[in-house]
Design a protein around this motif. Sequence first.
Motif, short mmCIF file in Angstrom:
data_model
loop_
_atom_site.label_atom_id
_atom_site.label_comp_id
_atom_site.label_asym_id
_atom_site.label_seq_id
_atom_site.Cartn_x
_atom_site.Cartn_y
_atom_site.Cartn_z
N GLU A 246 -3.32 0.05 -2.68
CA GLU A 246 -2.96 1.37 -3.22
C GLU A 246 -1.53 1.77 -2.88
N LEU A 247 -0.90 1.07 -1.92
CA LEU A 247 0.44 1.44 -1.46
C LEU A 247 1.48 0.46 -1.99
N PRO A 248 2.73 0.91 -2.17
CA PRO A 248 3.78 -0.01 -2.59
C PRO A 248 4.07 -1.04 -1.50
N SER A 249 4.48 -2.23 -1.89
CA SER A 249 4.77 -3.29 -0.93
C SER A 249 6.20 -3.17 -0.42
N VAL A 250 6.44 -3.76 0.74
CA VAL A 250 7.79 -3.79 1.30
C VAL A 250 8.71 -4.51 0.32
N GLY A 251 9.87 -3.92 0.06
CA GLY A 251 10.84 -4.50 -0.86
C GLY A 251 10.80 -3.91 -2.25
N HIS A 252 9.74 -3.19 -2.57
CA HIS A 252 9.64 -2.61 -3.92
C HIS A 252 10.48 -1.34 -4.04
N ARG A 253 11.01 -1.13 -5.24
CA ARG A 253 11.77 0.08 -5.53
C ARG A 253 10.81 1.23 -5.84
N VAL A 254 11.14 2.41 -5.35
CA VAL A 254 10.29 3.59 -5.58
C VAL A 254 11.16 4.80 -5.87
N GLU A 255 10.54 5.79 -6.49
CA GLU A 255 11.18 7.07 -6.73
C GLU A 255 10.59 8.09 -5.77
N THR A 256 11.44 8.88 -5.14
CA THR A 256 10.99 9.91 -4.21
C THR A 256 11.63 11.24 -4.59
N ALA A 257 11.20 12.31 -3.92
CA ALA A 257 11.79 13.63 -4.16
C ALA A 257 13.24 13.66 -3.74
N GLU A 258 13.65 12.73 -2.88
CA GLU A 258 15.04 12.68 -2.40
C GLU A 258 15.85 11.61 -3.12
N GLY A 259 15.26 11.03 -4.17
CA GLY A 259 15.99 10.03 -4.93
C GLY A 259 15.34 8.66 -4.84
N PRO A 260 15.91 7.68 -5.56
CA PRO A 260 15.34 6.33 -5.54
C PRO A 260 15.66 5.61 -4.24
N GLY A 261 14.82 4.60 -3.93
CA GLY A 261 15.05 3.82 -2.72
C GLY A 261 14.18 2.58 -2.72
N ARG A 262 14.26 1.87 -1.61
CA ARG A 262 13.51 0.62 -1.45
C ARG A 262 12.60 0.73 -0.23
N VAL A 263 11.35 0.30 -0.39
CA VAL A 263 10.38 0.37 0.71
C VAL A 263 10.75 -0.65 1.79
N THR A 264 10.89 -0.17 3.03
CA THR A 264 11.23 -1.07 4.14
C THR A 264 10.07 -1.25 5.13
N ALA A 265 9.08 -0.36 5.07
CA ALA A 265 7.92 -0.47 5.96
C ALA A 265 6.76 0.32 5.39
N ASN B 213 2.94 2.01 6.62
CA ASN B 213 2.00 2.32 7.68
C ASN B 213 0.63 2.54 7.03
N LEU B 214 -0.24 1.54 7.17
CA LEU B 214 -1.53 1.60 6.48
C LEU B 214 -2.42 2.71 7.02
N MET B 215 -2.40 2.90 8.34
CA MET B 215 -3.29 3.89 8.93
C MET B 215 -2.87 5.32 8.54
N LYS B 216 -1.57 5.58 8.53
CA LYS B 216 -1.07 6.91 8.17
C LYS B 216 -0.92 7.08 6.66
N ARG B 217 -1.02 5.94 5.93
CA ARG B 217 -0.83 5.93 4.49
C ARG B 217 0.53 6.50 4.12
N THR B 218 1.56 6.01 4.83
CA THR B 218 2.92 6.42 4.56
C THR B 218 3.80 5.20 4.30
N VAL B 219 4.94 5.43 3.67
CA VAL B 219 5.90 4.35 3.43
C VAL B 219 7.27 4.81 3.91
N GLU B 220 8.02 3.89 4.50
CA GLU B 220 9.39 4.17 4.90
C GLU B 220 10.31 3.68 3.80
N VAL B 221 11.21 4.54 3.34
CA VAL B 221 12.07 4.22 2.20
C VAL B 221 13.54 4.27 2.61
N GLN B 222 14.27 3.21 2.25
CA GLN B 222 15.72 3.17 2.45
C GLN B 222 16.36 3.87 1.25
#
Length: 270
Positions: A218-237, A239-248
């Motif tokens: 259900e979550l984007p994989s590391v390295g995938h491009r995503v759109e966020t409220a703060e602009g586009p970025g790339r997933v770098t990490a 967290n499955l338990m928190k259901r969060t993604v870190e975006v560069q």
Amino acid sequence: MPEVVGVRFKRAGKIYYFDPKNNQYDVEDHVIVETARGTEYGRVAIANREVPESELILPLKQVLRSATVEDLLQASENKLREEEAFEICEKKIEDHGLDMSLIDVEYTFDNNKIIFYFTADGRVDFRELVRDLASVFRTRIELRQIGVRDEAKMVGGIGPCGRVLCCSSFLGDFEPVSIKMAKKQNLALNPAKISGICSRLMCCIRFESEQYREIKDELPSVGHRVETAEGPGRVTAVNLMKRTVEVQLSPDVKHEFPAEEVDETGSRGR
């Protein structure tokens, strides 16, 4: 489909199917059943239900009857005999100078056999021990070597999580656990952190694996491009338990977002 009941012989033992012979049994009922090694005393873990023949080993053995008060007393007496047999066997092992550790003793319900479970680093020549024990108990003797996971299941204990061991409290069967499962759950691959008291990979890595896989899908994989409220970025990490993604978001800016707040574009960053 055949109607069956599931019976356990130990607290967290494997469940075996038996033919109820048109009788109704409820969970926690105590029953006497016919097995390959004679009559046995067990507890119903699965009430009457129909099961496809493909899941059964036919012909099924039968439930002979509900356990009586006399059967209960017999089972209790067998437990006392097992404690006595354990002490005797330990002394005999010492007398014979055998490099083995006795773990558990089990009397069959009809007292036709005593099974001694032990661990050892290698093969053990226990023929003289068997003869010695047979002369003491005057019944059939079986010595069965078990592995460290079975030892943990029989002895019990507290796991690294602070709870009673899964294998001794509810897991009926051991299933293969792989380091690949630990990697997919983002666990630190430190043997001390992912091993149970049996020194093998923890069982929970296996039975939680499917839930982690579903969350990961259900979550984007590391390295995938995503759109966020703060602009586009790339997933770098992730967290499955928190259901969060870190975006560069830029060379100097990373931000953590809840998974539902990012939209995956489907492309992989470089």
